[in-house]
Design a protein around this motif. Structure first.
Motif, PDB file in Angstrom:
ATOM      1  N   THR A  27       8.033 -12.807  30.221  1.00 55.06           N
ATOM      2  CA  THR A  27       9.341 -13.287  29.788  1.00 55.06           C
ATOM      3  C   THR A  27       9.955 -14.205  30.829  1.00 55.06           C
ATOM      4  N   VAL A  28       9.877 -13.799  32.088  1.00 61.75           N
ATOM      5  CA  VAL A  28      10.431 -14.617  33.173  1.00 61.75           C
ATOM      6  C   VAL A  28       9.670 -15.942  33.288  1.00 61.75           C
ATOM      7  N   ARG A  29       8.355 -15.884  33.200  1.00 62.47           N
ATOM      8  CA  ARG A  29       7.563 -17.130  33.261  1.00 62.47           C
ATOM      9  C   ARG A  29       7.931 -18.071  32.123  1.00 62.47           C
ATOM     10  N   ALA A  30       8.124 -17.517  30.934  1.00 56.16           N
ATOM     11  CA  ALA A  30       8.502 -18.351  29.788  1.00 56.16           C
ATOM     12  C   ALA A  30       9.870 -18.985  30.017  1.00 56.16           C
ATOM     13  N   ALA A  31      10.779 -18.247  30.616  1.00 49.54           N
ATOM     14  CA  ALA A  31      12.111 -18.804  30.904  1.00 49.54           C
ATOM     15  C   ALA A  31      12.000 -19.961  31.894  1.00 49.54           C
ATOM     16  N   PHE A  32      11.149 -19.829  32.884  1.00 50.04           N
ATOM     17  CA  PHE A  32      10.961 -20.922  33.844  1.00 50.04           C
ATOM     18  C   PHE A  32      10.328 -22.140  33.173  1.00 50.04           C
ATOM     19  N   ARG A  33       9.376 -21.920  32.272  1.00 52.37           N
ATOM     20  CA  ARG A  33       8.729 -23.044  31.578  1.00 52.37           C
ATOM     21  C   ARG A  33       9.706 -23.765  30.662  1.00 52.37           C
ATOM     22  N   THR A  34      10.610 -23.005  30.065  1.00 52.85           N
ATOM     23  CA  THR A  34      11.563 -23.578  29.112  1.00 52.85           C
ATOM     24  C   THR A  34      12.550 -24.512  29.794  1.00 52.85           C
ATOM     25  N   ALA A  35      13.030 -24.144  30.958  1.00 50.87           N
ATOM     26  CA  ALA A  35      14.038 -24.951  31.654  1.00 50.87           C
ATOM     27  C   ALA A  35      13.736 -24.999  33.157  1.00 50.87           C
ATOM     28  N   PRO A  36      12.613 -25.634  33.535  1.00 54.37           N
ATOM     29  CA  PRO A  36      12.219 -25.606  34.946  1.00 54.37           C
ATOM     30  C   PRO A  36      13.184 -26.311  35.893  1.00 54.37           C
ATOM     31  N   GLU A  37      13.946 -27.283  35.412  1.00 56.68           N
ATOM     32  CA  GLU A  37      14.837 -28.020  36.303  1.00 56.68           C
ATOM     33  C   GLU A  37      16.303 -27.818  35.940  1.00 56.68           C
ATOM     34  N   ALA A  43      17.758 -16.892  31.674  1.00 63.83           N
ATOM     35  CA  ALA A  43      18.197 -15.846  30.751  1.00 63.83           C
ATOM     36  C   ALA A  43      17.025 -14.913  30.481  1.00 63.83           C
ATOM     37  N   VAL A  44      17.095 -13.740  31.056  1.00 65.52           N
ATOM     38  CA  VAL A  44      16.085 -12.717  30.805  1.00 65.52           C
ATOM     39  C   VAL A  44      16.762 -11.631  29.982  1.00 65.52           C
ATOM     40  N   PRO A  45      16.200 -11.318  28.832  1.00 62.39           N
ATOM     41  CA  PRO A  45      16.835 -10.313  27.979  1.00 62.39           C
ATOM     42  C   PRO A  45      17.021  -8.979  28.714  1.00 62.39           C
ATOM     43  N   PRO A  46      18.221  -8.431  28.660  1.00 61.82           N
ATOM     44  CA  PRO A  46      18.461  -7.147  29.314  1.00 61.82           C
ATOM     45  C   PRO A  46      17.505  -6.053  28.839  1.00 61.82           C
ATOM     46  N   ALA A  47      17.084  -6.129  27.589  1.00 62.29           N
ATOM     47  CA  ALA A  47      16.163  -5.116  27.069  1.00 62.29           C
ATOM     48  C   ALA A  47      14.832  -5.130  27.810  1.00 62.29           C
ATOM     49  N   ALA A  48      14.372  -6.310  28.228  1.00 66.75           N
ATOM     50  CA  ALA A  48      13.111  -6.402  28.978  1.00 66.75           C
ATOM     51  C   ALA A  48      13.248  -5.749  30.345  1.00 66.75           C
ATOM     52  N   LEU A  49      14.380  -5.969  30.995  1.00 64.03           N
ATOM     53  CA  LEU A  49      14.626  -5.334  32.287  1.00 64.03           C
ATOM     54  C   LEU A  49      14.748  -3.823  32.134  1.00 64.03           C
ATOM     55  N   LYS A  50      15.466  -3.401  31.110  1.00 56.30           N
ATOM     56  CA  LYS A  50      15.671  -1.973  30.864  1.00 56.30           C
ATOM     57  C   LYS A  50      14.347  -1.274  30.588  1.00 56.30           C
ATOM     58  N   GLU A  51      13.502  -1.898  29.769  1.00 58.19           N
ATOM     59  CA  GLU A  51      12.205  -1.300  29.445  1.00 58.19           C
ATOM     60  C   GLU A  51      11.381  -1.090  30.704  1.00 58.19           C
TER      61      GLU A  51
END
Length: 86
Positions: A27-37, A43-51
């Protein structure tokens, strides 16, 4: 002399923690690819962190990062037979 690294089998809870962490990492890697600059925070979904947190706690690994990353390396980096889906 051949040196093979034996990876201990993971418990179901350890496996769940490793899987949750790998999903969070994806999820974090995808967020970096989406908006690298982008100047905006990732934006990391809170549910992913909670899991991931809940899985670490359930496996008794919260606060024991060295053990967790050793298990993770075995799971994701060549554990082979210790991998599983459930």
């Amino acid at each position: 002399m051949d040196q093979t690294h034996t990876v201990p089998a993971l418990t179901p809870r350890e496996r769940a923690a490793a899987q949750a962490y790998l999903r969070l990492l994806g999820t974090v890697r995808a967020a970096f690819r989406t908006a690298p600059e982008s100047a905006a925070p990732l934006a990391v979904p809170p549910a992913a962190l909670k899991e991931a947190e809940e899985a670490l706690t359930a496996a008794g690994l919260k606060g024991n990062e060295p053990r967790f990353f050793t298990l993770l390396l075995g799971y994701a980096g060549g554990g082979g037979a210790s991998r599983g889906t459930g």
